[in-house]
Design a protein around this motif. Sequence first.
Motif, PDB file in Angstrom:
ATOM      1  N   ASP A 116       0.630  -1.258  -0.100  1.00  0.00           N
ATOM      2  CA  ASP A 116      -0.278  -0.067   0.044  1.00  0.00           C
ATOM      3  C   ASP A 116       0.825   0.967  -0.370  1.00  0.00           C
ATOM      4  OD1 ASP A 116      -1.974   1.668   0.754  1.00  0.00           O
ATOM      5  OD2 ASP A 116      -2.437   1.711   2.884  1.00  0.00           O
ATOM      6  N   LEU A 117       1.385   1.830  -0.679  1.00  0.00           N
ATOM      7  CA  LEU A 117       1.545   3.326  -1.207  1.00  0.00           C
ATOM      8  C   LEU A 117       1.538   4.398  -0.062  1.00  0.00           C
ATOM      9  CD1 LEU A 117       4.002   4.528  -3.177  1.00  0.00           C
ATOM     10  CD2 LEU A 117       1.881   6.083  -3.835  1.00  0.00           C
ATOM     11  N   VAL A 118       0.485   4.491   0.780  1.00  0.00           N
ATOM     12  CA  VAL A 118       0.050   5.437   1.333  1.00  0.00           C
ATOM     13  C   VAL A 118       0.944   4.786   2.964  1.00  0.00           C
ATOM     14  CG1 VAL A 118      -1.536   5.828   3.086  1.00  0.00           C
ATOM     15  CG2 VAL A 118      -1.484   6.507   0.833  1.00  0.00           C
ATOM     16  N   LYS A 119       0.538   3.295   3.523  1.00  0.00           N
ATOM     17  CA  LYS A 119       1.793   2.446   4.315  1.00  0.00           C
ATOM     18  C   LYS A 119       2.990   3.145   3.703  1.00  0.00           C
ATOM     19  CE  LYS A 119      -0.279  -0.834   5.883  1.00  0.00           C
ATOM     20  NZ  LYS A 119      -0.583  -2.086   6.084  1.00  0.00           N
ATOM     21  N   GLU A 120       3.461   2.671   2.873  1.00  0.00           N
ATOM     22  CA  GLU A 120       4.959   3.148   1.946  1.00  0.00           C
ATOM     23  C   GLU A 120       5.540   4.087   2.931  1.00  0.00           C
ATOM     24  OE1 GLU A 120       6.561   0.383   2.066  1.00  0.00           O
ATOM     25  OE2 GLU A 120       5.071  -0.907   2.586  1.00  0.00           O
ATOM     26  N   ILE A 121       4.707   4.855   2.286  1.00  0.00           N
ATOM     27  CA  ILE A 121       5.553   6.447   2.682  1.00  0.00           C
ATOM     28  C   ILE A 121       4.519   6.965   3.996  1.00  0.00           C
ATOM     29  CG2 ILE A 121       4.147   9.181   2.010  1.00  0.00           C
ATOM     30  CD1 ILE A 121       3.687   8.150  -0.776  1.00  0.00           C
ATOM     31  N   THR A 122       4.062   6.518   4.543  1.00  0.00           N
ATOM     32  CA  THR A 122       3.869   6.545   6.205  1.00  0.00           C
ATOM     33  C   THR A 122       5.444   6.412   6.930  1.00  0.00           C
ATOM     34  OG1 THR A 122       1.791   6.963   6.356  1.00  0.00           O
ATOM     35  CG2 THR A 122       2.616   6.763   8.395  1.00  0.00           C
TER      36      THR A 122
END
Length: 153
Positions: A116-122
């Motif tokens: 999940d890109l949002v999880k990775e950015i976080t």
Amino acid sequence: MAFLSTINIIGSGITAQHLRLDVISENVTNINTTRTEGGGAYRRKVTVFQAEDGRDRFRNVLARTRDGLVSNARAASTGGVRVVEIGEDPSDFKLKYDPTDPDANEEGYVELPNVDLVKEITDAMAASQAYSANVTAFNVIKSVISSGMEIGR
């Protein structure tokens, strides 16, 4: 020289966060990888940290002291953090209906990575902040050591 153990602790944090950022980069790079060497879609990787409490058993310290390894007894008691595992996220793969895709199963669904890109950015932001905090701590200890050297002049 207690400041050397402090530098070792800070260094362990910098090293651990650097590895965490490398793993996050690998996850983002493989966000669309539906076929791996092991078969199936890419599975998200996570780093597992473990605190090094800096305490050693009395018996081990006594044995090193008895054997003449007094300087190593102090170095072995350094705390910090270490990466104990780079594991795989067990969450389910995402499914996409595309019967024309060569990686589709019998029902026409393609397994997509569980990244999940949002999880990775976080996670990357948190790792970056922790890395920066360690660098700041290193700069503080460096200035303390420098000030201590000035006193001796």
